[in-house]
Motif scaffolding. Structure first.
Motif, short mmCIF file in Angstrom:
data_model
loop_
_atom_site.label_atom_id
_atom_site.label_comp_id
_atom_site.label_asym_id
_atom_site.label_seq_id
_atom_site.Cartn_x
_atom_site.Cartn_y
_atom_site.Cartn_z
N ASP A 197 0.83 -1.22 0.00
CA ASP A 197 0.00 0.00 0.00
C ASP A 197 0.87 1.26 0.00
O ASP A 197 0.58 2.24 -0.69
CB ASP A 197 -0.95 0.01 1.20
N ILE A 200 2.35 1.54 -3.65
CA ILE A 200 1.40 1.80 -4.75
C ILE A 200 0.83 3.21 -4.64
O ILE A 200 0.56 3.85 -5.66
CB ILE A 200 0.25 0.74 -4.80
N LEU A 204 0.24 5.87 -7.64
CA LEU A 204 -1.10 6.36 -8.01
C LEU A 204 -1.20 7.89 -7.99
O LEU A 204 -2.21 8.45 -8.39
CB LEU A 204 -2.17 5.72 -7.10
N LEU A 209 -5.27 3.71 -12.22
CA LEU A 209 -5.27 2.24 -12.04
C LEU A 209 -5.27 1.53 -13.39
O LEU A 209 -4.76 0.43 -13.52
CB LEU A 209 -6.50 1.82 -11.26
N PHE A 212 -2.26 0.01 -14.79
CA PHE A 212 -1.69 -1.14 -14.08
C PHE A 212 -2.37 -2.46 -14.42
O PHE A 212 -3.59 -2.51 -14.60
CB PHE A 212 -1.87 -0.95 -12.57
N PHE A 214 -2.40 -6.04 -12.35
CA PHE A 214 -1.95 -6.75 -11.16
C PHE A 214 -2.00 -8.24 -11.45
O PHE A 214 -3.07 -8.78 -11.77
CB PHE A 214 -2.82 -6.39 -9.96
N ILE A 300 -6.32 -0.51 -4.81
CA ILE A 300 -6.31 -1.09 -6.17
C ILE A 300 -7.67 -1.66 -6.57
O ILE A 300 -7.84 -2.21 -7.66
CB ILE A 300 -5.22 -2.18 -6.34
#
Ligand code: A3P
Length: 307
Positions: A197, A200, A204, A209, A212, A214, A300
């Motif tokens: 966290d 990221i 951000l 998002l 990205f 994941f 996320i």
């Protein structure tokens, strides 16, 4: 007189013939040389191209395996070594970075670089954004407790190789604060690298998002194709990697990758036995990461089962 002029005509014809032959030879030679040059010219159309996608982390998440696996796609060219451009080598400049890139044959081919240190370095998000605000960012995550143990195992063996004092996880990982409460040791990288966290949220600030992807490293390890399909889609590539290119090695307990006829497995430092850690320490790590995990899921907009 007639004889003389006949000889003259023959001599002239012979000379013209010789000249024609010479010219023709020269011309063909020239044409041949030009053809070679053109061949070379075509070759020089292979050019180095900056990456349009980065595997930014996480360290020990399966970054190498993911890079090798996505390289099975015919339209993907990878940078095999970690360039560390956006963290430690930034001052070397963009020409240096371009030099590290593989050559591509056409615009349809994409270049991917991976340096897991990017995820945790505070300068990197801004630098990447300034270079390309549309950069595709791939983050392969893994259960933070096992990631930490894996990271610790790597540090342990590096120190062993260098004849240095060997660390003990339970000593390094925690720090007691003034109130006598045990907390995460924020100076110990194998711990802080798992605070997804924290890292990221820095990315951000610059990227949406949607930049990205994941990848679930725990799923990828056992079933690479499922996650690879998502990577292909994210990169705008047609589905091309086939199950026959993913060869499970029963001795190693991991998948290896077949590009042509040769099957390539990762080195011994990938997938090695972890240092043993007591259940007590595992429970403590789980508790300490819990709040960070929840925060990460919120940021996320998805969750992982990391109980
Ligand atoms: P362990 O060594 O803890 O098992 P990275 O490349 O980012 O350093 O990640 C290393 C991890 O990749 C390994 O961690 C291993 O679990 C994981 N991995 C996933 N797929 C793998 C594969 N096909 N071969 C080897 N390791 C793989």
């Amino acid at each position: 007189m007639v004889k003389f002029s006949t000889r003259c005509v023959v001599a002239c014809l012979l000379t013209i013939g010789m000249c024609f032959l010479q010219y023709n030879l020269f011309f063909r030679n020239f044409k041949f040389k030009w053809w070679i040059d053109l061949g070379k010219g075509e070759k020089s159309h292979l050019e180095k191209k900056f990456p349009s996608a980065l595997i930014v982390g996480v360290r020990k998440g399966g970054t190498r395996a993911l890079l090798d696996a996505i390289a099975l796609h015919p339209k993907v060219r990878i940078v095999r070594r970690e360039t560390h451009f956006f963290d430690s080598n930034y001052t070397l400049g963009f020409d240096w970075y371009r030099d590290q890139m593989p050559e591509v044959e056409n615009d349809n081919e994409i270049v991917i670089e991976k340096t897991p240190a990017y995820f945790t370095n505070e300068h990197v998000p801004k630098r990447v954004y300034e270079m390309n605000p549309d950069m595709k960012l791939i983050l392969i995550v893994r259960h933070p407790v096992y990631r930490t143990v894996s990271d610790f195992t790597q540090v342990y063996y590096n120190k062993l190789e260098q004849n240095k004092t060997l660390p003990v996880l339970s000593v390094e990982a925690f720090k007691t604060n003034e109130a006598g409460i045990e907390k995460i040791n924020m100076e110990y990288k194998p711990m802080t690298n798992s605070l997804y966290d924290v890292h990221i949220s820095k990315w951000l600030k610059y990227f949406d998002l949607k930049n990205f992807l994941f990848v679930n490293g725990d799923v990828f390890r056992a079933n690479p194709l499922r996650e690879l399909r998502k990577v292909e889609e994210f990169l705008g590539l047609e589905r091309s990697i086939t199950p026959s290119q993913l060869v499970f090695d029963y001795n190693k307990g991991f998948f290896c990758f077949r590009k042509t006829t040769k099957v390539r497995c990762l080195g011994l430092s990938k997938g090695r036995k972890h240092r043993s850690v007591s259940e007590d320490v595992v429970a403590k790590l789980s508790n300490m990461f819990e709040e960070h995990n929840q925060n990460f899921f919120r940021l996320i907009n998805r969750t992982y089962s990391w109980e």
